[in-house]
Write a protein that holds these residues in place. Structure first.
Motif, PDB file in Angstrom:
ATOM      1  N   THR A  75       0.838  -1.196   0.000  1.00  0.00           N
ATOM      2  CA  THR A  75       0.000   0.000   0.000  1.00  0.00           C
ATOM      3  C   THR A  75       0.878   1.252   0.000  1.00  0.00           C
ATOM      4  O   THR A  75       1.902   1.311   0.664  1.00  0.00           O
ATOM      5  CB  THR A  75      -0.933   0.040   1.221  1.00  0.00           C
ATOM      6  N   GLU A  77       0.514   5.098   0.949  1.00  0.00           N
ATOM      7  CA  GLU A  77      -0.344   6.029   1.692  1.00  0.00           C
ATOM      8  C   GLU A  77      -1.754   5.473   1.838  1.00  0.00           C
ATOM      9  O   GLU A  77      -2.752   6.160   1.647  1.00  0.00           O
ATOM     10  CB  GLU A  77      -0.358   7.401   1.009  1.00  0.00           C
ATOM     11  N   GLN A  79      -3.277   3.301  -0.018  1.00  0.00           N
ATOM     12  CA  GLN A  79      -3.913   2.845  -1.251  1.00  0.00           C
ATOM     13  C   GLN A  79      -3.244   1.565  -1.749  1.00  0.00           C
ATOM     14  O   GLN A  79      -2.023   1.507  -1.876  1.00  0.00           O
ATOM     15  CB  GLN A  79      -3.815   3.917  -2.332  1.00  0.00           C
ATOM     16  N   ASN A  80      -4.057   0.569  -2.070  1.00  0.00           N
ATOM     17  CA  ASN A  80      -3.537  -0.707  -2.539  1.00  0.00           C
ATOM     18  C   ASN A  80      -2.881  -0.569  -3.913  1.00  0.00           C
ATOM     19  O   ASN A  80      -3.415   0.069  -4.815  1.00  0.00           O
ATOM     20  CB  ASN A  80      -4.675  -1.736  -2.630  1.00  0.00           C
ATOM     21  N   LYS A  92       0.515   7.183  -9.548  1.00  0.00           N
ATOM     22  CA  LYS A  92       0.278   7.368  -8.119  1.00  0.00           C
ATOM     23  C   LYS A  92       1.520   7.908  -7.405  1.00  0.00           C
ATOM     24  O   LYS A  92       1.461   8.237  -6.217  1.00  0.00           O
ATOM     25  CB  LYS A  92      -0.173   6.052  -7.476  1.00  0.00           C
ATOM     26  N   SER A 121       0.358  11.932 -12.665  1.00  0.00           N
ATOM     27  CA  SER A 121      -1.055  11.975 -12.300  1.00  0.00           C
ATOM     28  C   SER A 121      -1.735  13.129 -13.030  1.00  0.00           C
ATOM     29  O   SER A 121      -1.076  14.087 -13.476  1.00  0.00           O
ATOM     30  CB  SER A 121      -1.207  12.167 -10.785  1.00  0.00           C
TER      31      SER A 121
END
Length: 259
Positions: A75, A77, A79-80, A92, A121
């Motif tokens: 992960t 932060e 997020q997976n 990301k 991003s």
């Protein structure tokens, strides 16, 4: 110096950017990484070392999406990342360099870096134009003077810096370098290390895989040693390097005698 898994204590989450929990990677009957746990803290320079075949590049491949873990979670932060494509993970904020130069032949240095800037991003693209990001990456890596040169005409040191520039152009929060100073002399190595330290000073978190122990110890703030796909030791770089087990398995007697 024991290895510490990412975890929560009394409701307080360990301050980290990326968490690797119980990841394993098997290729048929071969186990490359087994039940590995570690955290990467925001803003640090983490050294990742170990003998050939220890699983270091496989770990990078799993974090960056090139390979999917057989088991476990990764992960960023919260997020997976597992199951995402490399381009999705890059957007990301995770960038990496490769042991072998990955530039695109037939294109200039500038064009190589400019293309990498496309893998940002949406927010980053809206915030800064690709030419501005490209120029900044070239300046940061000392490649402005050769920006219009065909990438294949660079020397080894310049190719290493191009690897970094392409990664930086994605505007990462985490940059992973895989043997980025391999094949360089001491002066060239110090030049690349200075670039990495300056990038870290801008807020980019670094993970540094390298066999050059001098280089690792000179810039790493924390060190993790892998052996046979498992974490052997973790902690202060100089303390870890003095560990009898680490010396026996990886650094060798010659290193110990020179200390």
């Amino acid at each position: 110096m024991r290895c510490v898994a990412a975890r929560t204590r009394r409701g307080t989450h360990v301050a980290s950017l990326l968490e690797v929990r119980n990841i394993s990677k098997r290729f048929g009957g071969v186990v490359a990484v087994e039940d590995l746990n570690f955290v990467i803290r925001k803003g640090e320079i983490l050294g990742l070392i170990g003998p050939n075949g220890a699983g270091k590049t496989t770990v990078f491949n799993m974090i960056s999406g090139i390979q999917r873990p057989t088991t476990g979670t990764i992960t960023l932060e919260g997020q997976n990342l597992v199951g995402l494509r490399p381009d999705q993970i890059a957007r990301k904020g995770v960038a990496r360099t490769f042991q072998s130069s990955s530039f695109l032949p037939g294109m200039s240095v500038y064009e190589n870096v400019y293309l990498a800037a496309a893998f940002r991003s949406l927010a980053a693209i809206q915030r800064r134009a690709a030419p501005d990001v490209t120029e900044a990456a070239l300046r940061a890596t000392g490649l402005v003077d050769v920006a219009e040169r065909p990438a294949e005409l660079l020397n080894v040191s310049q190719h290493k810096r191009l690897e970094i520039a392409r990664a930086v152009a994605t505007e990462p929060v985490l940059l992973m370098t895989d043997e980025i100073v391999a094949g360089l002399n001491n002066a060239e190595t110090d030049e690349v290390l200075d670039i990495l330290v300056r990038l870290n000073g801008t807020g980019i978190t670094l993970v540094f895989v390298e066999h050059d122990v001098r280089a690792v110890l000179s810039v790493s703030q924390r060190l993790i040693v892998l052996a046979q796909g498992r974490c052997m030791a973790e902690g202060d770089p100089h303390e870890v390097a003095r560990s009898p087990e680490v010396i026996k398995v990886y650094l060798g007697r010659r290193y110990a005698q020179n200390q």
